[in-house]
Each structure stands twice: as structure tokens, then as C-alpha cells.
Design a protein around this motif. Structure first.
Motif, short mmCIF file in Angstrom:
data_model
loop_
_atom_site.label_atom_id
_atom_site.label_comp_id
_atom_site.label_asym_id
_atom_site.label_seq_id
_atom_site.Cartn_x
_atom_site.Cartn_y
_atom_site.Cartn_z
N ILE A 169 0.93 -1.14 -0.01
CA ILE A 169 -0.05 0.10 -0.01
C ILE A 169 0.83 1.21 -0.13
CG2 ILE A 169 -0.08 0.24 2.61
CD1 ILE A 169 -3.09 0.89 2.05
N THR A 170 0.34 2.33 -0.69
CA THR A 170 1.16 3.53 -0.89
C THR A 170 0.09 4.69 -0.93
OG1 THR A 170 1.08 3.42 -3.41
CG2 THR A 170 3.13 2.66 -2.30
N SER A 221 -5.29 11.33 0.39
CA SER A 221 -4.91 12.37 1.23
C SER A 221 -4.04 11.55 2.40
CB SER A 221 -5.99 12.99 2.24
OG SER A 221 -6.96 12.16 2.49
N VAL A 222 -3.29 12.19 3.21
CA VAL A 222 -2.65 11.62 4.45
C VAL A 222 -3.53 10.68 5.30
CG1 VAL A 222 -1.17 11.95 6.21
CG2 VAL A 222 -0.62 12.99 4.26
N MET A 276 7.22 4.72 4.68
CA MET A 276 7.69 4.35 3.23
C MET A 276 6.71 4.56 2.18
SD MET A 276 9.95 0.66 3.82
CE MET A 276 8.58 -0.27 5.00
N GLY A 277 5.29 4.40 2.58
CA GLY A 277 4.25 4.61 1.37
C GLY A 277 4.00 6.24 1.35
N LEU A 278 4.45 6.99 1.82
CA LEU A 278 4.20 8.29 1.80
C LEU A 278 4.65 8.65 0.28
CD1 LEU A 278 5.01 9.94 5.13
CD2 LEU A 278 2.73 9.82 4.22
N SER A 279 3.96 9.75 -0.35
CA SER A 279 4.16 10.14 -1.65
C SER A 279 5.38 11.24 -1.64
CB SER A 279 3.11 10.95 -2.18
OG SER A 279 2.15 10.16 -2.34
N GLU A 280 5.97 11.46 -2.83
CA GLU A 280 7.24 12.19 -2.71
C GLU A 280 7.12 13.62 -2.32
OE1 GLU A 280 10.01 13.82 -6.60
OE2 GLU A 280 8.64 12.30 -6.93
N SER A 330 0.69 12.82 12.97
CA SER A 330 0.42 14.17 13.23
C SER A 330 1.29 15.26 12.63
CB SER A 330 0.29 14.68 14.62
OG SER A 330 0.06 15.66 15.07
N MET A 331 2.47 14.90 12.58
CA MET A 331 3.48 15.89 11.91
C MET A 331 3.22 16.05 10.26
SD MET A 331 6.82 14.35 14.10
CE MET A 331 7.91 15.48 13.20
N ILE A 332 2.89 14.84 9.84
CA ILE A 332 2.76 14.79 8.39
C ILE A 332 1.61 15.62 7.85
CG2 ILE A 332 2.52 13.45 6.35
CD1 ILE A 332 4.85 11.59 7.74
N LEU A 333 0.48 15.26 8.78
CA LEU A 333 -0.72 15.84 8.48
C LEU A 333 -0.76 17.35 8.64
CD1 LEU A 333 -3.71 15.04 8.24
CD2 LEU A 333 -4.17 15.25 10.58
N ARG A 334 0.15 17.96 9.61
CA ARG A 334 0.44 19.56 9.59
C ARG A 334 1.05 20.00 8.26
NH1 ARG A 334 1.73 18.38 15.09
NH2 ARG A 334 4.08 18.65 14.55
#
Length: 213
Positions: free
Chosen positions: A44-45, A50-51, A101-105, A128-132
Motif C-alpha cells: 500500500i502507498t 490524502s494523508v 515508506m508509503g508516503l508520496s514524494e 500528526s507531523m505529516i498531517l500538519r
């Protein structure tokens, strides 16, 4: 239970032994389902999701896997090595790595920042950090869209103004001399009939220059 199966366990000494062996031989295995869930987790990626959607989807697979294959935890209550805590931390780190690992560029920078933290944050903290960061990206994109729309409106207004001025000049009998080229001297801004090189400089032009000085 069929007769053949009964005959196979005819001399079982204890009922517990009987059911244990029956389960081992004929019980349905969760292996294929566990394999499928683990495959989904590793595959899964985020993609265009959305996050929030990506994390929610991933967490569903984590929860399913725990239900099918609970982690081995000590339940004696006498351990002093804190093995359960170490096991939970190991699972938490696995979840964190799978999520990152699955987050986008576009999230490469924040991912790199999280990976160098010591100690590593929990997966919920990282989420939470990536959501911000995602929310800030949306604000920036909306700001760019507004600026682009404003620029397009300004260009459109300039175009309409230029068209209106040219139309007004034509209505009043004026000609835009910037687009006129003399076929005698090959210079722009005048035509053959007003070419000074061909007809000479008129007196009114000389007087105009003298007044300007």
C-alpha cells in the motif's frame, strides 16, 4: 464426524488430546489471510490519497493482522526484563516504517526529518507531523491559485483595454502608426506619403523642434 475419522482417533486417551489433534489436522488455517494482509501492508502507498485516507487504510490492515495473529506477549506477571514493552516498541517501529515508506514524494523532506529523530516518534506522532505539512501544502496551493487567477484577470483587463483603445482610434479616424512601415525608407512609424526622407522635412516640424529647445 465420519466413521473413518472416528476410527483414526479411537484410542485417544484424553478428550483434550483428541481436540488438539483434530484442530491440527482439520482446522482452517489463517495463513492465506495473514499472507494477504501482510502483502497489502507492504504494497500500500499513499498515491493520490490524502494523508488521512492513506493512514486510515493502513491502520485497518494493522488491526486486522493483530486480530488474526496477536503478538506473543508474556502473561505470567513475573517477568522483570520488560519483554512486553520491548515487543510493543518493535511493533510500533514497524508501523512507523511502513507508514513512512508509503508516503508520496512531496513528503520526502518531513520523512527524512522524522527518520533522524532520536528516539523515533510513535507512528501517531509522525502522522500528526505529516498531517500538519499536508495542511500547509493545501494553504500554499490555494494561495498560488488565487495569485494565478488574479494575474489572468489582470491580463484579460489589459487586453480589453488595448482592444478598446484601438477601437476608439479607428472610430475617430486615427491610425496606430506603430504598425505602419514606410516602403521607401523601410522605417516604422510613418508611411510613404509622410516620409521626410522622400519629401523633405516640413516647416512645421522644424518650428516644433525649435520650440522644444
Amino acid at each position: 464426524m465420519t466413521k473413518d475419522i472416528v476410527n483414526a482417533f479411537l484410542y485417544a486417551a484424553l478428550a483434550r488430546s483428541l481436540w488438539t489433534e483434530l484442530e491440527a489436522r482439520y482446522g482452517e488455517s489463517d495463513g492465506p489471510l495473514v499472507y494477504k494482509i501482510r502483502w497489502e501492508i507492504n504494497s500500500i502507498t499513499q498515491g493520490n490519497f490524502s494523508v488521512i485516507a492513506y493512514y486510515t487504510n493502513l491502520k485497518q490492515y494493522w488491526d486486522e493482522l493483530v486480530c488474526l495473529k496477536p503478538p506473543a506477549m508474556c502473561s505470567c506477571g513475573q517477568c522483570v526484563c520488560d519483554s512486553n514493552k520491548a515487543k510493543r516498541e518493535e511493533i510500533e517501529e514497524d508501523h512507523l516504517m511502513q507508514f513512512l515508506m508509503g508516503l508520496s514524494e512531496p513528503y520526502d523532506n518531513i520523512r527524512s526529518q522524522i527518520l533522524v529523530l532520536d528516539p523515533l516518534p510513535s507512528v501517531n506522532k509522525a502522522y500528526s507531523m505529516i498531517l500538519r505539512v499536508e495542511r500547509q501544502r493545501r494553504v500554499n496551493m490555494e494561495y498560488v491559485d488565487v495569485n494565478e487567477n488574479s494575474a489572468m484577470l489582470a491580463k484579460g483587463q489589459d487586453y480589453r483595454n488595448n482592444v478598446g483603445q484601438r477601437g476608439l482610434m479607428k472610430t475617430r479616424g486615427f491610425t496606430d502608426k506603430r504598425n505602419v512601415t514606410c516602403d521607401y525608407c523601410n522605417k516604422t512609424g510613418h508611411g510613404r506619403y509622410t516620409c521626410f526622407k522622400l519629401h523633405g522635412v516640413p516647416d512645421w516640424y522644424k518650428d516644433l523642434n525649435e520650440r522644444s529647445y
